[in-house]
Scaffold this motif. Structure first.
Motif, PDB file in Angstrom:
ATOM      1  N   MET A   1     -12.711   6.371   2.514  1.00  9.17           N
ATOM      2  CA  MET A   1     -11.874   7.121   1.702  1.00  9.17           C
ATOM      3  C   MET A   1     -10.849   6.340   1.136  1.00  9.17           C
ATOM      4  SD  MET A   1     -11.805   9.865  -0.008  1.00  9.17           S
ATOM      5  CE  MET A   1     -12.812  10.982   0.657  1.00  9.17           C
ATOM      6  N   SER A   2     -10.129   5.342   2.173  1.00 12.23           N
ATOM      7  CA  SER A   2      -8.928   4.525   1.716  1.00 12.23           C
ATOM      8  C   SER A   2      -9.598   3.506   0.784  1.00 12.23           C
ATOM      9  CB  SER A   2      -8.724   3.996   3.094  1.00 12.23           C
ATOM     10  OG  SER A   2      -7.590   3.184   2.799  1.00 12.23           O
ATOM     11  N   LEU A   3     -10.756   3.034   1.024  1.00  9.46           N
ATOM     12  CA  LEU A   3     -11.129   1.956   0.044  1.00  9.46           C
ATOM     13  C   LEU A   3     -11.752   2.502  -1.334  1.00  9.46           C
ATOM     14  CD1 LEU A   3     -11.840  -1.064  -0.195  1.00  9.46           C
ATOM     15  CD2 LEU A   3     -14.378  -0.221   0.217  1.00  9.46           C
ATOM     16  N   ALA A   4     -12.093   3.853  -1.278  1.00 11.46           N
ATOM     17  CA  ALA A   4     -12.595   4.440  -2.536  1.00 11.46           C
ATOM     18  C   ALA A   4     -11.094   4.879  -3.514  1.00 11.46           C
ATOM     19  CB  ALA A   4     -13.237   5.562  -2.191  1.00 11.46           C
ATOM     20  N   THR A   5     -10.143   5.063  -2.761  1.00 12.19           N
ATOM     21  CA  THR A   5      -9.044   5.602  -3.606  1.00 12.19           C
ATOM     22  C   THR A   5      -7.978   4.449  -3.702  1.00 12.19           C
ATOM     23  OG1 THR A   5      -8.018   6.469  -1.601  1.00 12.19           O
ATOM     24  CG2 THR A   5      -9.160   7.804  -2.806  1.00 12.19           C
ATOM     25  N   SER A   6      -8.283   3.262  -3.211  1.00 12.31           N
ATOM     26  CA  SER A   6      -7.242   2.135  -3.471  1.00 12.31           C
ATOM     27  C   SER A   6      -7.391   1.585  -4.717  1.00 12.31           C
ATOM     28  CB  SER A   6      -7.654   0.876  -2.228  1.00 12.31           C
ATOM     29  OG  SER A   6      -8.926   0.524  -2.516  1.00 12.31           O
ATOM     30  N   GLY A   7      -6.319   1.353  -5.246  1.00 16.24           N
ATOM     31  CA  GLY A   7      -6.016   0.984  -6.522  1.00 16.24           C
ATOM     32  C   GLY A   7      -5.883   2.085  -7.866  1.00 16.24           C
ATOM     33  N   VAL A   8      -5.992   3.290  -7.344  1.00 19.67           N
ATOM     34  CA  VAL A   8      -5.835   4.506  -8.069  1.00 19.67           C
ATOM     35  C   VAL A   8      -4.492   4.722  -8.169  1.00 19.67           C
ATOM     36  CG1 VAL A   8      -6.462   6.701  -8.334  1.00 19.67           C
ATOM     37  CG2 VAL A   8      -8.137   5.072  -7.400  1.00 19.67           C
ATOM     38  N   ASP A   9      -3.895   5.066  -9.373  1.00 20.15           N
ATOM     39  CA  ASP A   9      -2.486   5.515  -9.684  1.00 20.15           C
ATOM     40  C   ASP A   9      -2.355   6.725  -8.650  1.00 20.15           C
ATOM     41  OD1 ASP A   9      -2.164   3.903 -11.531  1.00 20.15           O
ATOM     42  OD2 ASP A   9      -2.466   5.027 -13.253  1.00 20.15           O
ATOM     43  N   ALA A  10      -1.224   6.642  -8.091  1.00 24.50           N
ATOM     44  CA  ALA A  10      -0.369   7.631  -7.186  1.00 24.50           C
ATOM     45  C   ALA A  10      -0.652   9.110  -7.871  1.00 24.50           C
ATOM     46  CB  ALA A  10       1.043   7.351  -6.826  1.00 24.50           C
ATOM     47  N   ARG A  89     -15.804  -5.887  -3.372  1.00 25.49           N
ATOM     48  CA  ARG A  89     -14.809  -6.942  -3.923  1.00 25.49           C
ATOM     49  C   ARG A  89     -14.305  -7.558  -2.633  1.00 25.49           C
ATOM     50  NH1 ARG A  89     -11.171  -3.436  -7.227  1.00 25.49           N
ATOM     51  NH2 ARG A  89     -12.169  -1.777  -6.548  1.00 25.49           N
ATOM     52  N   ARG A  90     -14.491  -8.824  -2.384  1.00 23.28           N
ATOM     53  CA  ARG A  90     -14.002  -9.436  -1.103  1.00 23.28           C
ATOM     54  C   ARG A  90     -12.503  -9.771  -1.322  1.00 23.28           C
ATOM     55  NH1 ARG A  90     -19.008 -10.699  -2.174  1.00 23.28           N
ATOM     56  NH2 ARG A  90     -20.428 -11.082  -0.187  1.00 23.28           N
ATOM     57  N   GLY A  91     -11.989  -9.803  -0.223  1.00 19.34           N
ATOM     58  CA  GLY A  91     -10.446 -10.300  -0.228  1.00 19.34           C
ATOM     59  C   GLY A  91      -9.575  -9.042  -0.259  1.00 19.34           C
ATOM     60  N   VAL A  92      -8.466  -9.326  -0.100  1.00 15.34           N
ATOM     61  CA  VAL A  92      -7.623  -8.208  -0.040  1.00 15.34           C
ATOM     62  C   VAL A  92      -7.134  -7.395  -1.152  1.00 15.34           C
ATOM     63  CG1 VAL A  92      -4.834  -7.893   0.727  1.00 15.34           C
ATOM     64  CG2 VAL A  92      -6.178  -9.503   1.803  1.00 15.34           C
ATOM     65  N   PRO A  93      -7.193  -6.104  -1.347  1.00 12.69           N
ATOM     66  CA  PRO A  93      -6.778  -5.353  -2.472  1.00 12.69           C
ATOM     67  C   PRO A  93      -5.524  -5.733  -3.128  1.00 12.69           C
ATOM     68  CG  PRO A  93      -7.596  -3.827  -0.823  1.00 12.69           C
ATOM     69  CD  PRO A  93      -7.420  -5.416  -0.055  1.00 12.69           C
ATOM     70  N   ARG A  94      -5.516  -5.910  -4.400  1.00 13.41           N
ATOM     71  CA  ARG A  94      -4.393  -6.074  -5.112  1.00 13.41           C
ATOM     72  C   ARG A  94      -3.751  -4.809  -5.422  1.00 13.41           C
ATOM     73  NH1 ARG A  94      -6.477  -8.843 -10.191  1.00 13.41           N
ATOM     74  NH2 ARG A  94      -8.343  -9.088  -8.988  1.00 13.41           N
ATOM     75  N   LYS A  95      -2.253  -4.840  -5.279  1.00 16.42           N
ATOM     76  CA  LYS A  95      -1.524  -3.628  -5.510  1.00 16.42           C
ATOM     77  C   LYS A  95      -0.834  -3.880  -6.873  1.00 16.42           C
ATOM     78  CE  LYS A  95      -0.374  -2.650  -0.740  1.00 16.42           C
ATOM     79  NZ  LYS A  95       0.830  -2.405   0.391  1.00 16.42           N
ATOM     80  N   THR A  96      -0.982  -2.600  -7.539  1.00 14.49           N
ATOM     81  CA  THR A  96      -0.208  -2.535  -8.835  1.00 14.49           C
ATOM     82  C   THR A  96       0.806  -1.601  -8.436  1.00 14.49           C
ATOM     83  OG1 THR A  96      -1.621  -0.328  -9.326  1.00 14.49           O
ATOM     84  CG2 THR A  96      -2.356  -2.708 -10.124  1.00 14.49           C
ATOM     85  N   GLU A  97       1.884  -1.550  -9.484  1.00 13.82           N
ATOM     86  CA  GLU A  97       3.020  -0.694  -9.591  1.00 13.82           C
ATOM     87  C   GLU A  97       3.032   0.733  -9.052  1.00 13.82           C
ATOM     88  OE1 GLU A  97       5.473  -1.310 -13.019  1.00 13.82           O
ATOM     89  OE2 GLU A  97       5.020  -3.392 -13.138  1.00 13.82           O
ATOM     90  N   ASN A  98       1.880   1.265  -9.749  1.00  9.05           N
ATOM     91  CA  ASN A  98       1.799   2.718  -9.537  1.00  9.05           C
ATOM     92  C   ASN A  98       0.617   3.285  -8.839  1.00  9.05           C
ATOM     93  OD1 ASN A  98       3.807   3.049 -11.530  1.00  9.05           O
ATOM     94  ND2 ASN A  98       2.242   3.298 -13.277  1.00  9.05           N
ATOM     95  N   ALA A  99      -0.028   2.185  -7.876  1.00 14.78           N
ATOM     96  CA  ALA A  99      -1.054   2.592  -7.117  1.00 14.78           C
ATOM     97  C   ALA A  99      -0.632   3.127  -5.816  1.00 14.78           C
ATOM     98  CB  ALA A  99      -1.880   1.171  -6.724  1.00 14.78           C
ATOM     99  N   SER A 100      -1.408   3.993  -5.246  1.00 13.21           N
ATOM    100  CA  SER A 100      -1.294   4.504  -3.842  1.00 13.21           C
ATOM    101  C   SER A 100      -1.245   3.641  -2.970  1.00 13.21           C
ATOM    102  CB  SER A 100      -2.284   5.929  -3.765  1.00 13.21           C
ATOM    103  OG  SER A 100      -3.385   5.286  -3.594  1.00 13.21           O
ATOM    104  N   PRO A 101      -0.575   3.960  -1.684  1.00 10.84           N
ATOM    105  CA  PRO A 101      -0.562   2.757  -0.742  1.00 10.84           C
ATOM    106  C   PRO A 101      -1.742   2.983   0.016  1.00 10.84           C
ATOM    107  CG  PRO A 101       0.782   4.505  -0.395  1.00 10.84           C
ATOM    108  CD  PRO A 101       0.230   4.845  -1.579  1.00 10.84           C
ATOM    109  N   VAL A 102      -2.297   1.834   0.569  1.00 11.81           N
ATOM    110  CA  VAL A 102      -3.630   1.813   1.566  1.00 11.81           C
ATOM    111  C   VAL A 102      -3.170   2.068   2.924  1.00 11.81           C
ATOM    112  CG1 VAL A 102      -5.397   0.221   2.105  1.00 11.81           C
ATOM    113  CG2 VAL A 102      -4.674   0.072  -0.087  1.00 11.81           C
ATOM    114  N   VAL A 103      -3.760   3.065   3.124  1.00 10.94           N
ATOM    115  CA  VAL A 103      -3.260   3.670   4.655  1.00 10.94           C
ATOM    116  C   VAL A 103      -4.381   3.301   5.702  1.00 10.94           C
ATOM    117  CG1 VAL A 103      -2.921   5.378   5.958  1.00 10.94           C
ATOM    118  CG2 VAL A 103      -2.209   5.655   3.788  1.00 10.94           C
TER     119      VAL A 103
END
Length: 109
Positions: A1-10, A89-103
Motif C-alpha cells: 500500500m505504501s508503494l502504491a500511494t507513494s508519490g501521490v499528492d497528500a 522503478r528501482r532506487g529510492v522514491p523521489r519526494k515532491t512538495e505535496n506528496a504524502s510521506p512514505v511510512v
C-alpha cells in the motif's frame, strides 16, 4: 500500500488508497469466478463421452478441473510477474512538495 500511494499528492492519498483496495477486492472476486468457470468447463469437457456414474471417472474429472485452474493461475502469476518487473522503478522514491510521506513499519515500537 505504501508503494502504491507513494508519490501521490497528500490531498489524494485517500482516493488512491481506496482505489488500490477496490481493485484488489474486485480482482480477487473476478479471478475466483473465472478460475471456477474454467475448472467446471474442464471437468465437464472431460466427462463428455464417459460414464459419469463411475467414481473413478468423476475423480479424474475433478482433477482435470483443478489442474486446469492451477495452470491458468500459474500463467497469470507469471504474466503479472513480468508486468511488475517491467513497471518497477528501482532506487529510492523521489519526494515532491505535496506528496504524502512514505511510512515504513518498524518492529518493536
Amino acid at each position: 500500500m505504501s508503494l502504491a500511494t507513494s508519490g501521490v499528492d497528500a490531498a489524494d492519498v485517500g482516493v488512491a488508497s481506496a482505489a488500490v483496495n477496490t481493485l484488489q477486492r474486485v480482482g480477487g472476486s473476478i479471478g475466483v469466478a473465472l478460475l471456477s468457470t474454467m475448472a467446471s468447463d474442464a471437468a465437464t469437457g472431460y466427462l463428455a463421452g464417459r460414464r459419469p456414474k463411475n467414481p473413478g471417472v468423476l475423480a479424474q474429472a475433478g482433477l482435470k478441473g483443478y489442474s486446469t485452474a492451477y495452470w491458468w493461475s500459474a500463467a497469470v502469476f507469471v504474466a503479472d510477474l513480468v508486468v511488475t518487473a517491467l513497471l518497477y522503478r528501482r532506487g529510492v522514491p523521489r519526494k515532491t512538495e505535496n506528496a504524502s510521506p512514505v511510512v515504513h513499519m518498524q518492529e518493536g515500537r
